[in-house]
Design an enzyme around this catalytic site. Structure first.
Site, PDB file in Angstrom:
ATOM      1  N   HIS A  74       0.812  -1.229   0.000  1.00  0.00           N
ATOM      2  CA  HIS A  74       0.000   0.000   0.000  1.00  0.00           C
ATOM      3  C   HIS A  74       0.846   1.279   0.000  1.00  0.00           C
ATOM      4  O   HIS A  74       0.306   2.364  -0.239  1.00  0.00           O
ATOM      5  CB  HIS A  74      -0.919   0.052   1.223  1.00  0.00           C
ATOM      6  CG  HIS A  74      -1.974  -1.002   1.248  1.00  0.00           C
ATOM      7  ND1 HIS A  74      -2.823  -1.235   0.192  1.00  0.00           N
ATOM      8  CD2 HIS A  74      -2.323  -1.890   2.230  1.00  0.00           C
ATOM      9  CE1 HIS A  74      -3.643  -2.222   0.510  1.00  0.00           C
ATOM     10  NE2 HIS A  74      -3.362  -2.631   1.731  1.00  0.00           N
TER      11      HIS A  74
ATOM     12  N   ASP B  83      -3.187 -10.603  -2.008  1.00  0.00           N
ATOM     13  CA  ASP B  83      -3.685 -10.028  -0.754  1.00  0.00           C
ATOM     14  C   ASP B  83      -5.146  -9.609  -0.951  1.00  0.00           C
ATOM     15  O   ASP B  83      -5.549  -9.233  -2.053  1.00  0.00           O
ATOM     16  CB  ASP B  83      -2.839  -8.816  -0.386  1.00  0.00           C
ATOM     17  CG  ASP B  83      -3.105  -8.289   1.008  1.00  0.00           C
ATOM     18  OD1 ASP B  83      -2.305  -8.557   1.908  1.00  0.00           O
ATOM     19  OD2 ASP B  83      -4.120  -7.574   1.191  1.00  0.00           O
TER      20      ASP B  83
ATOM     21  N   HIS C   1      -6.568  -7.013  -0.041  1.00  0.00           N
ATOM     22  CA  HIS C   1      -6.678  -5.578  -0.287  1.00  0.00           C
ATOM     23  C   HIS C   1      -5.945  -5.203  -1.565  1.00  0.00           C
ATOM     24  O   HIS C   1      -4.960  -5.842  -1.943  1.00  0.00           O
ATOM     25  CB  HIS C   1      -6.111  -4.800   0.902  1.00  0.00           C
ATOM     26  CG  HIS C   1      -6.708  -5.210   2.216  1.00  0.00           C
ATOM     27  ND1 HIS C   1      -6.006  -5.923   3.168  1.00  0.00           N
ATOM     28  CD2 HIS C   1      -7.949  -5.020   2.707  1.00  0.00           C
ATOM     29  CE1 HIS C   1      -6.797  -6.153   4.205  1.00  0.00           C
ATOM     30  NE2 HIS C   1      -7.979  -5.621   3.948  1.00  0.00           N
TER      31      HIS C   1
ATOM     32  N   ASP D 249      -4.856 -12.590   4.042  1.00  0.00           N
ATOM     33  CA  ASP D 249      -6.092 -12.028   4.572  1.00  0.00           C
ATOM     34  C   ASP D 249      -7.300 -12.299   3.676  1.00  0.00           C
ATOM     35  O   ASP D 249      -8.415 -11.890   4.007  1.00  0.00           O
ATOM     36  CB  ASP D 249      -5.948 -10.531   4.846  1.00  0.00           C
ATOM     37  CG  ASP D 249      -5.099  -9.810   3.825  1.00  0.00           C
ATOM     38  OD1 ASP D 249      -4.839 -10.401   2.755  1.00  0.00           O
ATOM     39  OD2 ASP D 249      -4.687  -8.678   4.087  1.00  0.00           O
TER      40      ASP D 249
END
Length: 365
Positions: free
Chosen positions: A139, A176, A178, A264
């Site tokens: 990120h 991931d 996200h 995740d």
């Protein structure tokens, strides 16, 4: 098959403070445990040890990345800001990103660990590698940290392969839960990298990771987002890899593949709503190994990102390392029958419809 493994106890000494999941504490938010807690990562290493597989992995010693290496993507101002905050007990260096004393050196060690992993694969010291690093990185933006990430580990390892090791083309496939917005930003206008993010639709960051985000300029068409609906299970993820990821890699034919490996998307993760299991992660790893063998001589490295269920994440990690190394430890995941038995694992019509929206992007490669 030899698999390299990057780990250092200092990764576990990066401190996020007493947040409540990702929220700063303060009335009415009672202090609690930060979601990106060191034990969820340390427990992966511990299970690798207890299972017996750790002794059969090739240890790769991490090093601190240099300012020059980090500033291939990040601004000097961001680098200096993180450095200046290094002696504080707790500070913030971006959106949902905290750091404690020593985190600057640890973040550099995280970047350097991933660089050492890709170098070890490229130099033929190992066949593939897994870097269990912390803090995560996908990120982080050029001028700020975000989403628990300080520096962009995978992006910087990719830029190292292009700039220092003179590869022509790389691919980064992020599973991931996200959106890998920082990695996307690093190569937004660069056709030397194919960036693919398979993530939960509009989970984090907000309003990010849409199908329409495909790159610009010379990099137009070389960024692919697969925003799967919440509740996607094994069937949706396998279809996404079979119909989008693998064909894209076959068309692009990179010299090296990096996977930002967040766990995740696993069922019961507190920060995601997908339903993957250890068996699903094993299957996706096998698919990536097969396509890596086909397009780039098996050059494949994974670097750790998210994954916040301390109970299940270690078994996801063990499944991936078993597949990478070809070693069967005989350890069975006790959570697998429960998670694999959840309703909705087969590909659902609305998930298929999403994939049909993404598939036309392959024509632009």
């Amino acid at each position: 098959m030899t698999t390299g493994f990057v780990y250092h106890e200092l990764y576990m000494w990066h401190e996020n403070g007493n947040f409540a999941a990702m929220m700063p504490f303060g009335n009415p938010v009672q202090p609690y445990i930060h979601a990106e807690h060191q034990e969820t990562k340390r427990r992966i290493r511990n299970l690798l040890d207890v299972s017996g597989i750790l002794k059969d992995l090739v240890h790769i010693e991490p090093r601190e990345a240099t300012q020059e290496e980090i500033c291939r993507f990040h601004t000097v101002d961001h680098y200096q800001k993180v450095k200046a905050q290094n002696d504080q007990y707790l500070s913030e260096t971006g959106f949902f990103t905290a750091m404690g004393r020593g985190s600057f050196e640890i973040a550099r060690l995280s970047v350097g660990g991933v660089i050492e992993a890709v170098d070890a694969v490229l130099d033929g010291k190992v066949d593939n590698a897994y870097a269990l690093v912390r803090p995560p990185g996908h990120h982080a933006l050029p001028d700020m940290g975000m989403g628990f990430c300080i520096f962009g580990n995978a992006a910087l390892a990719g830029l190292h392969l292009l700039a220092a090791r003179k590869l022509d083309r790389i691919a980064i496939v992020d599973w991931d839960v996200h959106h890998g917005n920082g990695t996307q930003a690093a190569f937004w206008d660069n056709p030397a990298a194919l960036t693919i993010s398979i993530h939960q639709d509009n989970c984090f960051p907000p309003d990010s990771g849409h199908i329409s985000e495909t790159g610009e300029g010379a990099g137009a068409g070389y960024n692919i987002n697969v925003p799967l609906p919440p509740g996607s299970g094994t069937g949706a993820y396998q279809a996404a890899f079979d119909r989008i990821v693998i064909p894209a890699l076959q068309k692009y034919r990179p010299d090296f593949i990096i996977i930002p490996s967040g766990f995740d998307a696993g069922a019961h993760d507190p920060l995601g709503r997908q339903m993957l299991t250890s068996g699903a992660y094993r299957s996706l790893t096998a698919k990536m190994m097969q396509v890596a063998d086909e397009v780039c001589g098996g050059r494949l490295a994974l670097c750790h990102e998210g994954g916040y269920s301390g109970h299940t994440v270690p078994f996801f990690g063990l499944a991936v390392l078993e597949q990478l190394s070809g070693i069967n430890t005989g350890v069975e995941d006790p959570f697998e029958p429960v998670l694999a038995g959840l309703g909705g694992h087969p590909l659902q019509p609305h998930q298929d419809a999403l994939l049909k929206q993404v598939e036309p992007l392959l024509k632009r490669l």
